[in-house]
Scaffold this active site. Structure first.
Site, short mmCIF file in Angstrom:
data_model
loop_
_atom_site.label_atom_id
_atom_site.label_comp_id
_atom_site.label_asym_id
_atom_site.label_seq_id
_atom_site.Cartn_x
_atom_site.Cartn_y
_atom_site.Cartn_z
N PHE A 80 0.83 -1.20 -0.27
CA PHE A 80 0.09 0.11 0.02
C PHE A 80 1.06 1.21 0.22
O PHE A 80 -0.07 1.93 -0.46
CB PHE A 80 -1.07 -0.21 1.14
N HIS A 87 12.91 -1.49 0.61
CA HIS A 87 11.91 -1.50 -0.73
C HIS A 87 12.75 -0.15 -1.36
O HIS A 87 13.43 0.61 0.25
CB HIS A 87 10.68 -0.90 -0.32
N GLU A 93 13.20 -5.79 -8.52
CA GLU A 93 11.62 -4.44 -8.39
C GLU A 93 12.58 -3.14 -9.49
O GLU A 93 13.47 -2.02 -8.68
CB GLU A 93 11.31 -3.46 -7.14
P1 13P Z 1 4.17 -0.31 -8.69
O1 13P Z 1 3.39 -1.41 -9.28
O2 13P Z 1 3.07 0.81 -8.80
O3 13P Z 1 4.75 0.28 -9.49
O4 13P Z 1 4.86 0.03 -7.77
C1 13P Z 1 6.01 -1.73 -6.91
C2 13P Z 1 6.35 -1.56 -5.83
O5 13P Z 1 6.87 -0.59 -5.69
C3 13P Z 1 6.13 -2.28 -4.49
O6 13P Z 1 6.66 -2.68 -3.86
#
Ligand code: 13P
Length: 235
Positions: free
Chosen positions: A8, A90, A159
């Site tokens: 979120f 993250h 990511e």
């Molecule tokens: P989005 O799906 O908005 O690109 O974000 C990915 C994210 O950072 C999930 O941790």
């Protein structure tokens, strides 16, 4: 079983998180969801882990039982809610809040010693990407420094920063290339992809052999969109 996680970030209130979770529980029960689902609400909206079809995780915590760390929450606060899943590393925390690799490793060590399931995030910037695949892999390797890869409750989320919140995910070829190389290192550790995952692309991303699940931001914030993602990820 694929892992579908919703981050979120700084969205939703206690009230809307509760509504989201209740609707998710209903949907996942009715549809006999086959995925392992995790929801990471903001700290103010942490809920007791009382849902049958998914787990609640925390987006962050400080590596201490409790103490004088203004603005942070520690183990004691997580335990009150029965939280046993934690995001660490993250890119938004690394970039915006300047969390260093050694601090990520310290957090990892603290919460691993307490048996938490840790979703550990890695990912390169556009700048690193421009330097080519070997530079990307070298950078990602540096994000494993101090992280015990033999920890049994570890999930890794790749990511790429340039794909986060951009609306355009990494291409299937790019994901395949990086995930295949990462898997050589990670072996059986579940490896998620994150970065602009949405209902329209989740199926093809999950069909990549080396993708064990997805970590979704913006497209997971509306319950209808998240349910669509779950629907489309039955493969
Ligand atoms: P989005 O799906 O908005 O690109 O974000 C990915 C994210 O950072 C999930 O941790």
């Amino acid at each position: 079983m694929k892992i579908i996680a919703s981050n979120f970030k700084t969205n939703h209130t206690r009230k809307s998180t509760l509504r989201f979770c209740e609707e998710l529980e209903k949907f996942a029960t009715q549809n006999q969801a086959q995925q392992q689902i995790i929801v990471f609400p903001p700290q103010t909206a942490l809920l007791e882990n009382r849902f049958k079809t998914f787990q609640i995780g925390a987006q962050n915590a400080y590596p201490a039982q409790n103490g004088s760390i203004t603005g942070e929450i520690g183990l004691e606060q997580l335990e009150e809610f029965g939280i046993q899943t934690l995001l660490i590393g993250h890119s938004e925390r690394r970039e915006i809040l300047k969390e260093s690799q050694s601090f990520c490793a310290e957090k990892f060590d603290f919460f691993a010693k307490r048996g938490f399931r840790i979703c550990y995030c890695i990912g390169e910037s556009q700048e690193v990407k421009k330097q080519g695949i070997e530079a990307v892999l070298e950078f990602l390797e540096s994000q494993f420094e101090g992280i015990a890869l033999d920890y049994p409750h570890l999930i890794v989320a790749y990511e790429p920063i340039w794909a986060i919140g951009s609306g355009v995910s990494a291409s299937l070829e790019e994901i395949t290339q990086i995930h295949t190389r990462l898997k050589q290192k990670l072996g059986k550790i579940p490896l998620l992809y994150g970065g602009s995952v949405k209902p329209q692309n989740v199926r093809e991303i999950l069909q990549i052999h080396s993708v064990d699940g997805v970590l979704v931001g913006s497209a997971s914030w509306e319950i209808s969109s998240f349910c669509q993602i779950l629907d489309n990820s039955r493969i």
